[in-house]
Design a protein around this motif. Structure first.
Motif, PDB file in Angstrom:
ATOM      1  N   ILE A   1     -32.666  92.383  24.907  1.00 27.00           N
ATOM      2  CA  ILE A   1     -33.323  91.706  26.026  1.00 27.00           C
ATOM      3  C   ILE A   1     -34.512  90.880  25.535  1.00 27.00           C
ATOM      4  O   ILE A   1     -35.391  91.401  24.850  1.00 27.00           O
ATOM      5  CB  ILE A   1     -33.840  92.739  27.057  1.00 27.00           C
ATOM      6  N   SER A   2     -34.536  89.606  25.900  1.00 28.02           N
ATOM      7  CA  SER A   2     -35.691  88.750  25.607  1.00 28.02           C
ATOM      8  C   SER A   2     -36.270  88.244  26.918  1.00 28.02           C
ATOM      9  O   SER A   2     -35.527  87.895  27.835  1.00 28.02           O
ATOM     10  CB  SER A   2     -35.293  87.523  24.775  1.00 28.02           C
ATOM     11  N   GLY A   3     -37.594  88.143  26.965  1.00 30.30           N
ATOM     12  CA  GLY A   3     -38.253  87.675  28.178  1.00 30.30           C
ATOM     13  C   GLY A   3     -38.301  86.160  28.309  1.00 30.30           C
ATOM     14  O   GLY A   3     -38.694  85.638  29.352  1.00 30.30           O
ATOM     15  N   CYS A   4     -37.943  85.456  27.250  1.00 29.82           N
ATOM     16  CA  CYS A   4     -37.868  83.992  27.334  1.00 29.82           C
ATOM     17  C   CYS A   4     -37.069  83.467  26.157  1.00 29.82           C
ATOM     18  O   CYS A   4     -36.662  84.212  25.285  1.00 29.82           O
ATOM     19  CB  CYS A   4     -39.266  83.361  27.373  1.00 29.82           C
ATOM     20  N   MET A   5     -36.887  82.138  26.171  1.00 32.84           N
ATOM     21  CA  MET A   5     -36.102  81.447  25.153  1.00 32.84           C
ATOM     22  C   MET A   5     -36.541  81.704  23.713  1.00 32.84           C
ATOM     23  O   MET A   5     -35.803  81.444  22.788  1.00 32.84           O
ATOM     24  CB  MET A   5     -36.213  79.936  25.388  1.00 32.84           C
ATOM     25  N   ASN A   6     -37.775  82.142  23.527  1.00 31.63           N
ATOM     26  CA  ASN A   6     -38.205  82.390  22.152  1.00 31.63           C
ATOM     27  C   ASN A   6     -37.391  83.493  21.486  1.00 31.63           C
ATOM     28  O   ASN A   6     -37.372  83.616  20.272  1.00 31.63           O
ATOM     29  CB  ASN A   6     -39.689  82.742  22.098  1.00 31.63           C
ATOM     30  N   SER A   7     -36.762  84.307  22.290  1.00 33.22           N
ATOM     31  CA  SER A   7     -35.728  85.218  21.791  1.00 33.22           C
ATOM     32  C   SER A   7     -36.224  86.282  20.833  1.00 33.22           C
ATOM     33  O   SER A   7     -35.506  86.679  19.929  1.00 33.22           O
ATOM     34  CB  SER A   7     -34.606  84.429  21.093  1.00 33.22           C
ATOM     35  N   CYS A   8     -37.450  86.718  21.022  1.00 32.46           N
ATOM     36  CA  CYS A   8     -37.959  87.790  20.164  1.00 32.46           C
ATOM     37  C   CYS A   8     -37.097  89.040  20.286  1.00 32.46           C
ATOM     38  O   CYS A   8     -37.070  89.868  19.384  1.00 32.46           O
ATOM     39  CB  CYS A   8     -39.400  88.127  20.522  1.00 32.46           C
ATOM     40  N   GLY A   9     -36.414  89.200  21.416  1.00 36.00           N
ATOM     41  CA  GLY A   9     -35.553  90.362  21.596  1.00 36.00           C
ATOM     42  C   GLY A   9     -34.152  90.176  21.026  1.00 36.00           C
ATOM     43  O   GLY A   9     -33.277  91.015  21.264  1.00 36.00           O
ATOM     44  N   HIS A  10     -33.923  89.081  20.260  1.00 33.88           N
ATOM     45  CA  HIS A  10     -32.627  88.872  19.580  1.00 33.88           C
ATOM     46  C   HIS A  10     -31.435  88.942  20.531  1.00 33.88           C
ATOM     47  O   HIS A  10     -30.356  89.404  20.142  1.00 33.88           O
ATOM     48  CB  HIS A  10     -32.413  89.914  18.471  1.00 33.88           C
TER      49      HIS A  10
ATOM     50  N   LEU B   1     -46.599  91.714  29.156  1.00 32.92           N
ATOM     51  CA  LEU B   1     -47.610  91.599  28.109  1.00 32.92           C
ATOM     52  C   LEU B   1     -47.660  90.243  27.439  1.00 32.92           C
ATOM     53  O   LEU B   1     -48.661  89.882  26.839  1.00 32.92           O
ATOM     54  CB  LEU B   1     -47.318  92.641  27.012  1.00 32.92           C
ATOM     55  N   CYS B   2     -46.571  89.494  27.487  1.00 26.21           N
ATOM     56  CA  CYS B   2     -46.505  88.287  26.678  1.00 26.21           C
ATOM     57  C   CYS B   2     -46.753  87.069  27.549  1.00 26.21           C
ATOM     58  O   CYS B   2     -46.120  86.884  28.582  1.00 26.21           O
ATOM     59  CB  CYS B   2     -45.138  88.197  26.007  1.00 26.21           C
ATOM     60  N   ALA B   3     -47.697  86.240  27.103  1.00 31.34           N
ATOM     61  CA  ALA B   3     -48.101  85.071  27.891  1.00 31.34           C
ATOM     62  C   ALA B   3     -46.986  84.033  27.987  1.00 31.34           C
ATOM     63  O   ALA B   3     -46.979  83.199  28.884  1.00 31.34           O
ATOM     64  CB  ALA B   3     -49.342  84.446  27.275  1.00 31.34           C
ATOM     65  N   LEU B   4     -46.043  84.071  27.054  1.00 33.26           N
ATOM     66  CA  LEU B   4     -45.014  83.032  27.040  1.00 33.26           C
ATOM     67  C   LEU B   4     -43.823  83.373  27.923  1.00 33.26           C
ATOM     68  O   LEU B   4     -42.940  82.560  28.147  1.00 33.26           O
ATOM     69  CB  LEU B   4     -44.513  82.833  25.604  1.00 33.26           C
ATOM     70  N   ALA B   5     -43.781  84.592  28.407  1.00 28.85           N
ATOM     71  CA  ALA B   5     -42.572  85.088  29.060  1.00 28.85           C
ATOM     72  C   ALA B   5     -42.229  84.333  30.335  1.00 28.85           C
ATOM     73  O   ALA B   5     -43.098  83.850  31.053  1.00 28.85           O
ATOM     74  CB  ALA B   5     -42.743  86.564  29.382  1.00 28.85           C
ATOM     75  N   ASN B   6     -40.921  84.231  30.607  1.00 30.79           N
ATOM     76  CA  ASN B   6     -40.441  83.753  31.896  1.00 30.79           C
ATOM     77  C   ASN B   6     -40.233  84.899  32.852  1.00 30.79           C
ATOM     78  O   ASN B   6     -40.203  84.723  34.056  1.00 30.79           O
ATOM     79  CB  ASN B   6     -39.084  83.053  31.743  1.00 30.79           C
TER      80      ASN B   6
ATOM     81  N   CYS C   1     -35.746  95.128  22.738  1.00 29.48           N
ATOM     82  CA  CYS C   1     -36.369  94.534  23.913  1.00 29.48           C
ATOM     83  C   CYS C   1     -37.755  94.031  23.532  1.00 29.48           C
ATOM     84  O   CYS C   1     -38.538  94.753  22.932  1.00 29.48           O
ATOM     85  CB  CYS C   1     -36.459  95.596  25.000  1.00 29.48           C
ATOM     86  N   CYS C   2     -38.043  92.786  23.868  1.00 28.55           N
ATOM     87  CA  CYS C   2     -39.368  92.246  23.560  1.00 28.55           C
ATOM     88  C   CYS C   2     -40.361  92.741  24.618  1.00 28.55           C
ATOM     89  O   CYS C   2     -39.962  93.267  25.647  1.00 28.55           O
ATOM     90  CB  CYS C   2     -39.308  90.729  23.514  1.00 28.55           C
ATOM     91  N   PRO C   3     -41.657  92.541  24.406  1.00 25.60           N
ATOM     92  CA  PRO C   3     -42.630  93.015  25.402  1.00 25.60           C
ATOM     93  C   PRO C   3     -42.481  92.317  26.759  1.00 25.60           C
ATOM     94  O   PRO C   3     -42.783  92.913  27.797  1.00 25.60           O
ATOM     95  CB  PRO C   3     -43.987  92.691  24.776  1.00 25.60           C
ATOM     96  N   GLY C   4     -42.050  91.072  26.739  1.00 19.72           N
ATOM     97  CA  GLY C   4     -41.752  90.381  27.992  1.00 19.72           C
ATOM     98  C   GLY C   4     -42.959  90.138  28.874  1.00 19.72           C
ATOM     99  O   GLY C   4     -44.117  90.244  28.450  1.00 19.72           O
ATOM    100  N   GLY C   5     -42.658  89.841  30.138  1.00 16.72           N
ATOM    101  CA  GLY C   5     -43.675  89.368  31.076  1.00 16.72           C
ATOM    102  C   GLY C   5     -44.824  90.313  31.363  1.00 16.72           C
ATOM    103  O   GLY C   5     -45.866  89.890  31.859  1.00 16.72           O
TER     104      GLY C   5
END
Ligand code: SF4
Lengths: 510, 169
Positions: A394-403, A359-364, A353-357
């Motif tokens: 789980i990824s918080g946006c298209m950048n897909s850091c959460g694979h 913490l992450c400015a890019l998150a959706n 799971c990425c940090p998501g919304g």
């Protein structure tokens, strides 16, 4: 790989400069989320005191090289991949020509039968192989990646002798640096260039470039490879029998220990030893988060039981790599007391799971609350064991850091008119059979996600044969029954969902 | 007179960089007196004319222009400018290495455009030996950008042997 001293330093830094917590990322790095900007020079100074740094962790350059968390100890490895990684680290650090590429560039190395480094989802994936003559070299995959256009890497060279590794990569990177797109950030990764040219033409250009570089000064010498390899010596293992009597006894007596060992202890190539995964996926905690105290506990465990060494996995857990089997019970007790022994490795709640919304400015959308909701929905360990091996990312946006693309069940945050929605994919896989998941349909509200996942799991438990994992059943019966169950009783056509279909098409066609 | 860094020194510079802004095309460019660096397209179209001037020319390439197009002409140039439209556009690093390592160009290679202190070390390693800093930047301060590290891992133009070959030697 980290030493216990390095982890202790990270604990100290997180306490002094952050909120006493660090986050392990899928890049096998630690991320600190709240340091003060003006304190970063001090933090970097502290890191340098234990030979750590933050070089090339952002920007359009070659990022840190990643590999198998069981490197050097895995029974299924052909050779230790770490010297390759170190050779590549040196080559890529401040590489003068490739500091301003069209986009970031990630390289992963695998030397085992089973790929645990997701090499097919990297810009360059290197698989260490023998050729028919028994010489060692690499199979080169190029153009894999997740993000908004997930692509599985393609082989551009079946066998590259080891000595040519660096000059060949210089050629790959030069073709990319010169011809990768720079007009659109979303189309700038090497996968887009490879797809635009076609893999044959891309390969032809690389080979043409390489014909000039081959056998030049960058050709890796055996002496250098061996010099580097000498830094990755095996620790002083004891000569032990394969099976340990006290370990076997504990397994029999203690059911909780046995379930932990089943999920968290792993085969080791040295008799009498095991590797241990300490789960950072405890219920109620953000996946991959680790407190300063936990860091210190792990550093102590590493010193006491594992030659002072540990590894970070791309699944966001920590591995102690060289544990005598007779010490496993003690390690379990200590780690359990410190929230590090959730026996869920490889199970549904071992989510990436990425940090998501939060913490992450890019998150959706936020991702951590989704992870927590899933954890509390699936809090019955017996049920988790019954479900068995499955990956949920789980990824918080298209950048897909959460694979999420390469998970059996993927959850992706999407933004619709300022609202958080979640799109679900199924059928993704990492490893040798890497596959990109398929979107099941229109996206869901946050509170629907755990229910949808429960519905998908139910289809599996109803339809499986005794030997099938979730992914096997899915592949056998197809996506349709899963789709139907996920949307059963749900109105697919809520008005706000109409615009999501555009987002969805992009992924489906990618 | 404008100043540039060349071979690690700050020197006066009288080269005029001719650009194809606005109405200007390769065909319509006029040649002022003195040292001129012409756009690559103008060179390709008007070679003979440029060579008939009394001063030897320079040429400059934009970041997307392939150096292969002028590979046969290098003997004519006193200086080759490589444009960095933005410092994040790193194509010219490859161009510089190709000029030095593949085409054995020995004249001046000058970084022009968005040229900043933090990039000078990489540029120097790739064979760029002159730097026209972005306007308004402190050229004295930038000099230290050439000496960021005392040692380097990779083979490049400034050090054709990688560290590992020098280590075992
Ligand atoms: S929200 Fe997006 S960019 Fe941020 S960590 Fe998650 S996937 Fe990466």
């Amino acid at each position: 790989m980290l030493s216990s001293a390095q982890l202790r330093k990270l604990a100290e830094i997180s306490r002094r400069y952050d909120r006493s917590v660090g986050h392990f990322t899928t890049r096998q790095n630690m991320q600190l989320n709240w340091p003060k900007f003006e304190e970063t020079p001090e933090i970097l100074g502290e890191l340098a005191s234990v030979e750590m740094h933050a070089v090339q962790t952002s920007g359009n350059c070659i990022r840190n090289i990643t590999t198998d968390q069981f490197a050097g100890i895995a029974p299924d490895e052909l050779t230790d991949p770490r010297p390759y990684c170190e050779v590549l680290r040196q080559w890529s650090t401040f590489h003068p020509e490739f500091a301003f590429l069209p986009r970031k560039f990630k390289i992963a190395v695998n030397a085992a039968r089973e790929d645990r480094a997701v090499i097919r989802a990297h810009d360059v994936g290197l698989e260490i192989v023998n050729n028919d003559a028994g010489e060692i070299g690499v199979r080169v995959f190029v153009g894999g990646g997740l993000g908004r256009t997930p692509v599985i890497g393609k082989v551009i060279r079946e066998f590259l002798p080891r000595k040519h590794l660096l000059s060949y990569l210089d050629a790959v990177l030069r073709v990319y640096n010169r011809y990768g797109r720079r007009d659109n950030m979303y189309k700038a990764r090497i996968k887009i260039l490879v797809n635009a040219l076609g893999v044959e033409e891309f390969t032809r250009q690389v080979e043409a470039e390489w014909s000039h570089l081959k056998d030049g000064a960058t050709t890796l010498t055996d002496a250098e490879f061996e010099r580097v390899a000498r830094h990755f010596t095996a620790p002083e293992y004891e000569h032990l029998p394969q099976d340990d009597f006290s370990y076997a006894a504990h397994l029999k007596e203690d059911k909780a220990f046995a379930s932990w060992a089943k999920r968290c202890a792993h085969a080791h190539k040295v008799p009498g030893y095991a590797a241990v995964t300490l789960s950072l996926k405890a219920p109620g905690f953000a996946p991959g988060d680790i407190s300063d105290l936990q860091m210190e506990v792990i550093a102590d465990l590493a010193d006491r039981f594992s030659f002072g060494e540990l590894r970070v996995t791309h699944e966001q857990n920590v591995v102690l790599s060289d544990i005598r089997k007779r010490d496993l019970h003690e390690i379990w007790k200590i780690s359990r007391a410190n929230g590090l022994a959730t026996p869920n490795i490889g199970l549904l709640t071992d989510m990436i799971c990425c940090p998501g919304g939060d913490l992450c400015a890019l998150a959706n959308a936020r991702s951590v609350p989704i992870a927590e909701a899933i954890q509390s929905k699936f809090d019955d360990l017996d049920y988790l064991y019954d479900i068995g091996d499955i990956s949920l990312n789980i990824s918080g946006c298209m950048n897909s850091c959460g694979h999420h693309h390469v998970a059996n069940i993927g959850v992706l945050g999407v933004d619709k008119n300022g609202e958080e929605w979640y799109q679900i994919t199924v059928g993704g896989q990492q490893g040798n059979a890497t596959a990109i998941g398929k979107v099941i349909g229109p996206s869901f509200y946050a509170d629907e996600v755990p229910l949808v996942i429960a519905a998908l799991i139910t289809v599996y438990t109803e339809q499986r044969t005794p030997s099938e994992r979730f992914i096997d059943t899915l592949q056998r019966i197809g996506i349709e029954p899963f789709k139907q169950r996920a949307y059963a009783g749900r109105d697919k056509r809520k008005p706000a969902r109409a615009d999501a279909s555009e987002n969805l098409t992009e992924v489906v066609n990618a | 007179m404008p100043k540039i860094i060349k071979n690690g020194q700050i020197i006066d510079d009288d080269w005029q960089i001719l650009k194809l802004d606005g109405e200007q095309t390769a065909a319509s460019l006029a040649w002022p007196d003195g040292n001129i660096m012409v756009p690559m397209t103008a060179w390709l179209e008007r070679k003979a004319e440029i060579l008939s001037r009394s001063k030897r020319p320079g040429v400059w390439l934009d970041s997307h222009e392939d150096v292969e197009a002028i590979a046969g002409d290098l003997e004519h140039f006193v200086v080759i400018g490589l444009n960095f439209p933005k410092f994040t556009d790193g194509r010219a690093y490859s161009t510089a290495r190709l000029l030095r390592e593949r085409y054995a160009y020995r004249g001046e290679i000058r970084a022009i455009g968005d040229v900043l202190q933090d990039q000078l070390f990489y540029m120097k390693r790739c064979g760029i030996d002159a730097f026209a800093l972005r306007e308004g930047k402190d050229i004295e301060a930038a000099l230290s950008g050439l000496r960021v590290f005392s040692e380097t891992y990779q083979a490049a133009v400034d050090q054709p042997q990688p560290l590992f070959r020098r280590r075992t030697a």
